[in-house]
Design a protein around this motif. Structure first.
Motif, PDB file in Angstrom:
ATOM      1  N   ARG A 200       0.818  -1.223   0.000  1.00  0.00           N
ATOM      2  CA  ARG A 200       0.000   0.000   0.000  1.00  0.00           C
ATOM      3  C   ARG A 200       0.849   1.270   0.000  1.00  0.00           C
ATOM      4  O   ARG A 200       0.307   2.365   0.075  1.00  0.00           O
ATOM      5  CB  ARG A 200      -0.936   0.022   1.212  1.00  0.00           C
ATOM      6  CG  ARG A 200      -2.033  -1.024   1.197  1.00  0.00           C
ATOM      7  CD  ARG A 200      -3.093  -0.737   0.149  1.00  0.00           C
ATOM      8  NE  ARG A 200      -4.086  -1.804   0.120  1.00  0.00           N
ATOM      9  CZ  ARG A 200      -3.948  -2.927  -0.582  1.00  0.00           C
ATOM     10  NH1 ARG A 200      -2.863  -3.114  -1.344  1.00  0.00           N
ATOM     11  NH2 ARG A 200      -4.902  -3.850  -0.542  1.00  0.00           N
ATOM     12  N   ASP A 203      -0.126   3.541  -2.968  1.00  0.00           N
ATOM     13  CA  ASP A 203      -1.452   4.136  -2.726  1.00  0.00           C
ATOM     14  C   ASP A 203      -1.364   5.234  -1.668  1.00  0.00           C
ATOM     15  O   ASP A 203      -1.989   6.287  -1.799  1.00  0.00           O
ATOM     16  CB  ASP A 203      -2.447   3.074  -2.220  1.00  0.00           C
ATOM     17  CG  ASP A 203      -2.929   2.148  -3.341  1.00  0.00           C
ATOM     18  OD1 ASP A 203      -2.569   2.386  -4.506  1.00  0.00           O
ATOM     19  OD2 ASP A 203      -3.653   1.189  -3.029  1.00  0.00           O
TER      20      ASP A 203
ATOM     21  N   TYR B  28     -11.521 -10.242   0.010  1.00  0.00           N
ATOM     22  CA  TYR B  28     -10.508  -9.964  -1.011  1.00  0.00           C
ATOM     23  C   TYR B  28     -10.705 -10.847  -2.251  1.00  0.00           C
ATOM     24  O   TYR B  28     -10.281 -10.478  -3.339  1.00  0.00           O
ATOM     25  CB  TYR B  28      -9.087 -10.057  -0.431  1.00  0.00           C
ATOM     26  CG  TYR B  28      -8.760  -8.874   0.479  1.00  0.00           C
ATOM     27  CD1 TYR B  28      -8.713  -7.581  -0.023  1.00  0.00           C
ATOM     28  CD2 TYR B  28      -8.537  -9.059   1.843  1.00  0.00           C
ATOM     29  CE1 TYR B  28      -8.442  -6.493   0.809  1.00  0.00           C
ATOM     30  CE2 TYR B  28      -8.261  -7.974   2.681  1.00  0.00           C
ATOM     31  CZ  TYR B  28      -8.218  -6.694   2.152  1.00  0.00           C
ATOM     32  OH  TYR B  28      -7.951  -5.621   2.976  1.00  0.00           O
ATOM     33  N   LEU B  31     -12.758  -8.831  -4.772  1.00  0.00           N
ATOM     34  CA  LEU B  31     -12.009  -7.974  -5.695  1.00  0.00           C
ATOM     35  C   LEU B  31     -11.481  -8.780  -6.881  1.00  0.00           C
ATOM     36  O   LEU B  31     -11.537  -8.340  -8.029  1.00  0.00           O
ATOM     37  CB  LEU B  31     -10.834  -7.307  -4.965  1.00  0.00           C
ATOM     38  CG  LEU B  31     -11.172  -6.475  -3.713  1.00  0.00           C
ATOM     39  CD1 LEU B  31      -9.909  -5.839  -3.142  1.00  0.00           C
ATOM     40  CD2 LEU B  31     -12.215  -5.402  -4.027  1.00  0.00           C
ATOM     41  N   ASP B  81      -9.664  -0.487   4.141  1.00  0.00           N
ATOM     42  CA  ASP B  81      -8.878  -0.853   2.957  1.00  0.00           C
ATOM     43  C   ASP B  81      -9.796  -1.258   1.810  1.00  0.00           C
ATOM     44  O   ASP B  81      -9.577  -0.868   0.659  1.00  0.00           O
ATOM     45  CB  ASP B  81      -7.936  -1.997   3.327  1.00  0.00           C
ATOM     46  CG  ASP B  81      -6.955  -2.343   2.204  1.00  0.00           C
ATOM     47  OD1 ASP B  81      -6.253  -1.417   1.738  1.00  0.00           O
ATOM     48  OD2 ASP B  81      -6.901  -3.507   1.795  1.00  0.00           O
ATOM     49  N   ARG B  84     -11.285   1.699   0.024  1.00  0.00           N
ATOM     50  CA  ARG B  84     -10.340   2.338  -0.906  1.00  0.00           C
ATOM     51  C   ARG B  84     -10.094   1.476  -2.133  1.00  0.00           C
ATOM     52  O   ARG B  84     -10.032   1.961  -3.253  1.00  0.00           O
ATOM     53  CB  ARG B  84      -9.013   2.623  -0.193  1.00  0.00           C
ATOM     54  CG  ARG B  84      -9.096   3.723   0.858  1.00  0.00           C
ATOM     55  CD  ARG B  84      -7.716   4.151   1.332  1.00  0.00           C
ATOM     56  NE  ARG B  84      -6.928   3.019   1.785  1.00  0.00           N
ATOM     57  CZ  ARG B  84      -6.474   2.864   3.038  1.00  0.00           C
ATOM     58  NH1 ARG B  84      -6.714   3.776   3.961  1.00  0.00           N
ATOM     59  NH2 ARG B  84      -5.769   1.806   3.362  1.00  0.00           N
ATOM     60  N   GLN B  85      -9.930   0.166  -1.913  1.00  0.00           N
ATOM     61  CA  GLN B  85      -9.673  -0.735  -3.034  1.00  0.00           C
ATOM     62  C   GLN B  85     -10.860  -0.753  -3.992  1.00  0.00           C
ATOM     63  O   GLN B  85     -10.680  -0.745  -5.212  1.00  0.00           O
ATOM     64  CB  GLN B  85      -9.391  -2.150  -2.512  1.00  0.00           C
ATOM     65  CG  GLN B  85      -8.101  -2.259  -1.726  1.00  0.00           C
ATOM     66  CD  GLN B  85      -6.896  -2.318  -2.640  1.00  0.00           C
ATOM     67  OE1 GLN B  85      -6.754  -3.230  -3.434  1.00  0.00           O
ATOM     68  NE2 GLN B  85      -6.030  -1.328  -2.575  1.00  0.00           N
ATOM     69  N   CYS B  86     -12.051  -0.788  -3.448  1.00  0.00           N
ATOM     70  CA  CYS B  86     -13.240  -0.820  -4.310  1.00  0.00           C
ATOM     71  C   CYS B  86     -13.347   0.480  -5.107  1.00  0.00           C
ATOM     72  O   CYS B  86     -13.688   0.459  -6.294  1.00  0.00           O
ATOM     73  CB  CYS B  86     -14.498  -1.073  -3.477  1.00  0.00           C
ATOM     74  SG  CYS B  86     -14.623  -2.795  -2.937  1.00  0.00           S
ATOM     75  N   LYS B  88     -10.861   2.283  -6.039  1.00  0.00           N
ATOM     76  CA  LYS B  88      -9.787   2.179  -7.053  1.00  0.00           C
ATOM     77  C   LYS B  88     -10.228   1.343  -8.253  1.00  0.00           C
ATOM     78  O   LYS B  88      -9.903   1.675  -9.387  1.00  0.00           O
ATOM     79  CB  LYS B  88      -8.569   1.557  -6.365  1.00  0.00           C
ATOM     80  CG  LYS B  88      -7.337   1.355  -7.197  1.00  0.00           C
ATOM     81  CD  LYS B  88      -6.135   1.134  -6.274  1.00  0.00           C
ATOM     82  CE  LYS B  88      -5.152   0.122  -6.784  1.00  0.00           C
ATOM     83  NZ  LYS B  88      -4.013  -0.046  -5.844  1.00  0.00           N
ATOM     84  N   TYR B  89     -10.933   0.251  -7.974  1.00  0.00           N
ATOM     85  CA  TYR B  89     -11.335  -0.657  -9.054  1.00  0.00           C
ATOM     86  C   TYR B  89     -12.718  -0.325  -9.621  1.00  0.00           C
ATOM     87  O   TYR B  89     -13.213  -1.039 -10.500  1.00  0.00           O
ATOM     88  CB  TYR B  89     -11.327  -2.110  -8.569  1.00  0.00           C
ATOM     89  CG  TYR B  89      -9.967  -2.639  -8.179  1.00  0.00           C
ATOM     90  CD1 TYR B  89      -8.878  -2.571  -9.067  1.00  0.00           C
ATOM     91  CD2 TYR B  89      -9.741  -3.227  -6.938  1.00  0.00           C
ATOM     92  CE1 TYR B  89      -7.634  -3.066  -8.711  1.00  0.00           C
ATOM     93  CE2 TYR B  89      -8.499  -3.725  -6.580  1.00  0.00           C
ATOM     94  CZ  TYR B  89      -7.450  -3.640  -7.470  1.00  0.00           C
ATOM     95  OH  TYR B  89      -6.216  -4.139  -7.114  1.00  0.00           O
ATOM     96  N   ASP B 199      -3.861  -8.574  -4.132  1.00  0.00           N
ATOM     97  CA  ASP B 199      -2.706  -7.723  -4.434  1.00  0.00           C
ATOM     98  C   ASP B 199      -1.676  -8.402  -5.333  1.00  0.00           C
ATOM     99  O   ASP B 199      -0.791  -7.721  -5.854  1.00  0.00           O
ATOM    100  CB  ASP B 199      -1.986  -7.317  -3.136  1.00  0.00           C
ATOM    101  CG  ASP B 199      -2.797  -6.337  -2.320  1.00  0.00           C
ATOM    102  OD1 ASP B 199      -3.640  -5.626  -2.902  1.00  0.00           O
ATOM    103  OD2 ASP B 199      -2.581  -6.280  -1.095  1.00  0.00           O
TER     104      ASP B 199
END
Lengths: 215, 215
Positions: A200, A203, B28, B31, B81, B84-86, B88-89, B199
């Motif tokens: 991370r 990011d 995860y 994702l 997290d 934020r990841q969602c 981002k994608y 990741d």
């Protein structure tokens, strides 16, 4: 000189800041220590170095060792992952014969040096000794060697690092880590926003450069 | 038709292959399920879908629940997290009111469908129901609804998924996961090379496309 110092301080004050919480014994902290300085500069971000002791944090969470030691399968995987990650980043890797290595003196020196211009190269040197050269970074000799190679006053720095106030500050910083919700290393904070793991770092820097309020 | 099927088989045989081990309850994995189909196609890689039950794997490792539930601090972090990841994608996220959700029937259907053309959209649908719509993917009604929306014969597929041979195969595939050293989800394999976590999906696909021996 006053003018220069003041203008430097102003430059720093205008940069967004990222807190970098790490321990020299942590293998994924190795990846971040080797990368963060150049990456932060590229993003126009100032690093606030926050060495802390991961061992007591793990113990608070009920683990008496690194999860990579306690969990055999994860441990086996992690070193394969480290090989690939190091290849990706162009970093050397020798799996340390002792893991995780306690490095109390080296950590105390890091705390002392956190605002010094030698902090980044010092941290890279200690990490290289641990994860590339498999040296005992827990020993005073190795810490002295690292400081010597950077042209620093090893004896004076080590004496200062060992004074009671500095020892206490490291314990306090470790408690602060636990209080902030840190459960592993490396961990990054941008204001109240927490990012865990070397995965991370990019990011976190991007978030810091784009979204952080200016200091 | 025989000609077409055969040429499709040849195309598949010539593509490098990535094993994708996942559980619908794993955040995860969400994702990766949403991303892998398009990413694999872009890399010219064929996905071998490997649904397995993460619960028994965790229990074998001595955990009676997800580490994100057992470890409170990590659990708190993970959902931040995920947000934020969602973002981002470009994925929707509603923190499921039940976590982790057991989804035995949905998993059995996934096992049945692993080589079917509807596998990728089915998995995306189930994951969306769990992590975007907070629906109970453990219920037969929700699984039926997902299959219906894909225009599939829900009743027949559910009946087939519930037959003893298929139930047994899911237990076997779960044992196989443990035997391969899997300790979490998602996990990817390219030959003997293991990659853990969403990741590492991009690294795994790149490795697969560049380095894997052709099947």
């Amino acid at each position: 000189m006053t003018g220069t110092a003041s203008s430097t301080a102003n430059t720093f004050a205008s940069l967004p800041e990222i807190e970098f919480w790490f321990d020299f014994g942590s293998n994924y902290s190795y990846l971040s220590v080797m990368r963060i300085d150049a990456q932060a500069e590229a993003h126009g971000v100032r690093i606030l170095w926050r060495p802390f002791l991961l061992g007591p944090v793990f113990r608070d969470l009920g683990f008496d060792n690194s999860p990579f030691v306690l969990q055999e399968k994860k441990g086996a995987y992690v070193w394969r992952d480290m090989e690939r990650q190091c290849r990706k980043y162009g970093l050397a890797l020798t799996r340390p014969t002792v893991f995780p290595r306690a490095a109390l003196l080296a950590m105390r020196v890091a705390l002392l040096g956190a605002d010094q211009p030698w902090m980044a190269p010092y941290c890279r040197k200690i990490m290289q000794l641990n994860f590339a050269d498999d040296r005992d970074i827990g020993s005073a000799e190795v810490v002295k060697e690292a400081l010597d190679e950077l042209g620093l006053s090893a004896q004076q720095i080590i004496a200062d690092a060992q004074n009671e106030a500095n020892k206490l500050r490291l314990r306090e910083q470790t408690s602060m880590a636990a209080g902030k919700g840190i459960f592993g290393a490396p961990t990054f904070f941008v204001g109240g926003e927490m990012f865990w793991g070397n995965d991370r770092l990019d990011d976190a820097l991007e978030y810091c450069a784009l979204a952080a309020p200016r200091g």
